[in-house]
Write an enzyme that holds these catalytic residues in place. Structure first.
Site, PDB file in Angstrom:
ATOM      1  N   CYS A   1       2.972  -4.903   6.667  1.00 43.42           N
ATOM      2  CA  CYS A   1       2.736  -4.590   5.254  1.00 43.42           C
ATOM      3  C   CYS A   1       3.991  -4.027   4.589  1.00 43.42           C
ATOM      4  O   CYS A   1       4.960  -3.677   5.248  1.00 43.42           O
ATOM      5  CB  CYS A   1       1.599  -3.580   5.128  1.00 43.42           C
ATOM      6  SG  CYS A   1      -0.004  -4.214   5.637  1.00 43.42           S
TER       7      CYS A   1
ATOM      8  N   HIS B   1       0.827  -1.202   0.000  1.00 43.86           N
ATOM      9  CA  HIS B   1       0.000   0.000   0.000  1.00 43.86           C
ATOM     10  C   HIS B   1       0.861   1.252   0.000  1.00 43.86           C
ATOM     11  O   HIS B   1       2.073   1.206   0.201  1.00 43.86           O
ATOM     12  CB  HIS B   1      -0.939   0.007   1.214  1.00 43.86           C
ATOM     13  CG  HIS B   1      -0.243   0.013   2.530  1.00 43.86           C
ATOM     14  ND1 HIS B   1       0.301   1.156   3.085  1.00 43.86           N
ATOM     15  CD2 HIS B   1       0.006  -0.983   3.413  1.00 43.86           C
ATOM     16  CE1 HIS B   1       0.846   0.856   4.255  1.00 43.86           C
ATOM     17  NE2 HIS B   1       0.692  -0.444   4.478  1.00 43.86           N
TER      18      HIS B   1
END
Length: 197
Positions: A173, A157
Site C-alpha cells: 500500500c 491509507h
C-alpha cells in the site's frame, strides 16, 4: 553567499500547508531549494528528492481528479479535476519490488477508520500478526482513512506509525501521515484516477 541549513520536515510541512500550494512556484526563484534537471529532461528535483511532476505527462485529462504516486521519490501528487488544487505528500511505499504494483487504477471505495485484515501472504510472512484489527484503534496499520484501489488489497491509507513515511515500509500500500490522508480523503472521490510509477 552563505548557505543556510534547511530543515527537510519544515520545508515539506511548509509546502503541504494551506499556503503551501501557493508557495511552490516560489521554489523556482533565486536561492531556491530546487534545481533544474538537464535540458533533455522535464523532471525537476527539490532538495527533499521529490520529483516535481506534471499531470499532463501521465494523464489525458484530470477528470474526477488524478493521483500520481512516485515510488522512487516516495511522494504522492494530487490534482483536482479543475486543476485549482495541487497537493504533494510524502509517503511510505512497498518494502520491495516484489510487493510493488505499478500502473493505472482508480479509487473504488473510501472508508473512515477502516478495519484491517492482513492478506494470506502477509500472514505467511508474519505469522504472529493478528488476523483482524478494528478500525479506529491506535494499532490499526491503516490509520484514520483508507481509499481502496481497483486492485484487490491495495489502498492509499493513513498510518499511526509516522516513522514509516518516506521509507520502503509497506506490504504494497501507499501510506500517508494521518493528517495528510484526511485532507486527501476529502479532496479525492470514488473514481479518482490513480497511477503508480
Amino acid at each position: 553567499m552563505k548557505t543556510a541549513q534547511i530543515n527537510r520536515r519544515a520545508l515539506v510541512g511548509g509546502m503541504l500547508g494551506a499556503a503551501g500550494a501557493a508557495a511552490v512556484p516560489a521554489l523556482a526563484q533565486e536561492g531556491s531549494t530546487e534545481f533544474q534537471a538537464p535540458v533533455s529532461s522535464s523532471v525537476r528535483n527539490n532538495i527533499s528528492s521529490f520529483r516535481m511532476l506534471q499531470w499532463q505527462d501521465y494523464f489525458e485529462t484530470t477528470r474526477n481528479g488524478v493521483i500520481l504516486v512516485d515510488i522512487t521519490s516516495r511522494a504522492l501528487h494530487f490534482w483536482s479535476e479543475d486543476q485549482s488544487i495541487y497537493r504533494l505528500y510524502p509517503s511510505s511505499v512497498p518494502l520491495s519490488e516484489e510487493l510493488t504494483r505499478r500502473g493505472r487504477t482508480e479509487i473504488v471505495r473510501k472508508a473512515v477508520n477502516p478495519p484491517w485484515r492482513p492478506t494470506p501472504s502477509m500472514l505467511e510472512r508474519n505469522p504472529d500478526w493478528p488476523k483482524f484489527v478494528e478500525g479506529g484503534v491506535k494499532d490499526n496499520p491503516l490509520g484514520v482513512r483508507g481509499m481502496y484501489l481497483s486492485w484487490p488489497a491495495y489502498l492509499i491509507h493513513g498510518t499511526h506509525d509516522t516513522r514509516k513515511i518516506g521509507r520502503r515500509s509497506s506490504n504494497g500500500c501507499i501510506g500517508l501521515y494521518n493528517e495528510h490522508v484526511v485532507e486527501l480523503y476529502d479532496l479525492a472521490k470514488v473514481g479518482t484516477q490513480v497511477l503508480l510509477l
